[in-house]
Motif scaffolding. Sequence first.
Motif, mmCIF file in Angstrom:
data_model
loop_
_atom_site.group_PDB
_atom_site.id
_atom_site.type_symbol
_atom_site.label_atom_id
_atom_site.label_comp_id
_atom_site.label_asym_id
_atom_site.label_seq_id
_atom_site.Cartn_x
_atom_site.Cartn_y
_atom_site.Cartn_z
ATOM 1 N N CYS A 172 61.384 5.988 64.540
ATOM 2 C CA CYS A 172 61.194 4.561 64.803
ATOM 3 C C CYS A 172 59.933 4.334 65.635
ATOM 4 C CB CYS A 172 62.406 3.987 65.523
ATOM 5 S SG CYS A 172 63.909 3.922 64.506
ATOM 6 N N ASP A 173 59.452 3.111 65.612
ATOM 7 C CA ASP A 173 58.239 2.718 66.333
ATOM 8 C C ASP A 173 58.506 1.386 67.025
ATOM 9 O OD1 ASP A 173 55.660 2.392 67.261
ATOM 10 O OD2 ASP A 173 54.787 1.941 65.292
ATOM 11 N N VAL A 229 66.425 9.795 71.372
ATOM 12 C CA VAL A 229 65.201 9.239 70.786
ATOM 13 C C VAL A 229 64.500 10.386 70.072
ATOM 14 C CG1 VAL A 229 63.021 8.097 71.289
ATOM 15 C CG2 VAL A 229 65.065 7.523 72.620
ATOM 16 N N CYS A 241 60.204 9.496 67.618
ATOM 17 C CA CYS A 241 59.846 8.086 67.749
ATOM 18 C C CYS A 241 58.582 7.951 68.592
ATOM 19 C CB CYS A 241 60.973 7.292 68.411
ATOM 20 S SG CYS A 241 62.519 7.245 67.475
ATOM 21 N N VAL A 269 58.069 3.730 73.089
ATOM 22 C CA VAL A 269 59.461 3.497 73.469
ATOM 23 C C VAL A 269 59.540 3.127 74.941
ATOM 24 C CG1 VAL A 269 61.744 4.555 73.678
ATOM 25 C CG2 VAL A 269 60.262 5.158 71.737
ATOM 26 N N GLU A 321 63.619 4.990 60.700
ATOM 27 C CA GLU A 321 62.346 4.442 60.219
ATOM 28 C C GLU A 321 62.281 2.924 60.397
ATOM 29 O OE1 GLU A 321 60.572 6.232 56.608
ATOM 30 O OE2 GLU A 321 62.507 7.252 56.405
ATOM 31 N N LYS A 358 61.131 -0.512 62.876
ATOM 32 C CA LYS A 358 60.005 -0.896 63.717
ATOM 33 C C LYS A 358 60.313 -2.206 64.434
ATOM 34 C CE LYS A 358 54.981 -1.571 63.621
ATOM 35 N NZ LYS A 358 53.762 -1.579 62.774
ATOM 36 N N THR A 394 67.994 6.906 67.524
ATOM 37 C CA THR A 394 66.847 6.312 66.842
ATOM 38 C C THR A 394 65.997 7.446 66.280
ATOM 39 O OG1 THR A 394 65.542 6.238 68.889
ATOM 40 C CG2 THR A 394 66.864 4.289 68.335
ATOM 41 N N THR A 421 57.961 13.052 69.446
ATOM 42 C CA THR A 421 58.294 11.840 70.195
ATOM 43 C C THR A 421 57.210 11.658 71.238
ATOM 44 O OG1 THR A 421 60.668 11.982 69.817
ATOM 45 C CG2 THR A 421 59.941 10.777 71.761
#
Length: 471
Positions: free
Chosen positions: A225-226, A249, A252, A255, A201, A203, A222, A286
């Motif tokens: 995540c952003d 990933v 997310c 990316v 989580e 960024k 990850t 994702t």
Amino acid sequence: MAQDVEQPVFKKDTFSIARYGAKADGMTLNTRSIQSAIDECHRKGGGVVLVPAGLWLTGPLTLKSNVNLHLLKSALLQFTADKHQYPLVEGNWEGLEQMRNQSPISATKAENIAITGKGIIDGNGDVWRVVKRAKLTDSQWKKLVASGGVLSDDKNTWYPSEGMKKGSKMKNPGVISPEHSPEHFQSIKDFLRPNLLVLTECKKILLEGVVFQNSPAWCLHTLLCDQLTVRDIFVKNPWYAQNGDGIDVESCKNVLIEGSTFDVGDDAICIKSGRDEAGRKRGVPTENVWVRHNLVYHAHGGFVIGSEMSGGARNIYVEDCTFMGTDIGLRFKTTRGRGGIVENIHINRINMKDIVAEAILFDMYYMAKDPVPLSGEQRDAPKVEQFPVTEATPQFRNFSIRNVVCEGAGTAIFIRGLPEMNIRNITMQDMVLKAKKGVEVTEAEQVTLKNIRVITGDTPAGELLNKTYNN
């Protein structure tokens, strides 16, 4: 667009770990000193935490918002082999909430963070990993057995400890549930291997220039995540490393992975989004991912989606990548029970050489095994049965793969869907594929091959022009 992925920005203030008492003697455990530098940098509004040249031994570290952990050239951040330094924490493994040993580097809900420079981050993974005898030479195997640890009952697998062996015989032993007491987790602590880097989580993240190597399990993970940028890194795990993925990933968005090199023990660049019911309940795909100008050496797959893709994956763009000696080139895998939709995947300009198995693989019968059978291993084809379509039925649809050249593979193209859920709307065009076997398509519809030249042996197997497969 890839250029819209936001980059972190940092203050110029610099906090050298040496100023906080860290010693580059390879013996002093510098966990407290390095963490103090990170914490103070964060408290003062951020900046650069500097790791100078030298060998810096440490336990697990937690990255904080607005901190750029920067390793100078010839800096080696070496994580300790002392497993007591890694406490058990609640985490996530293969899409399920599980107890894990704390990762060497982690961050949760941090913003504007980076790991940059020209140094090396080493996870000391050899003290954690199971090793199969078939993956080592005789001399390597004898040396490993002589180092300690325990063997499986058939003497073909080495475990670092009894706790690791015990955990390996259980089904999902790390899952957080009322049946699993703290004493249970402690008894199998060695089995609950950490990933080298886990960001949850977070960024606005940048990973640039650094070598990440020798992870106990996945190297880079990850989750949720952003705005993630991965650029010019080198990810290195031994080829025999169980679960030794390069980057995973998971759930997310936004990316960019570019200009990086992977030489690992499992999948190299992998897209995930959770597993089975837990992944569907999370429901976070994702999406908006750009993968370009990367080089993959050893890996189970060069670019991979799955098999934990229960939250879905969409709007992914892969271009100008090279795979050299991977087991599979482009690998898309799932199985019944996952659910999830993988769609709108665009792949262009891929070069491959010496691919052991399939150059391009779609398989909805993933069996959680190495893609290439080990010496003497026998595998039967899955039994084909039709099941009802439910939320647990996975879907692959809307793929475009163009401009692929492969110099040597076991199989050029393999597509295997489910009777109740065919793989749909796959377009492949402008390819030259040299392989031992040609094209196999089952349980698929609207699979179109345009200007595909497949060469088996010394002669072309044929040119596939505007050919469409329908179930």
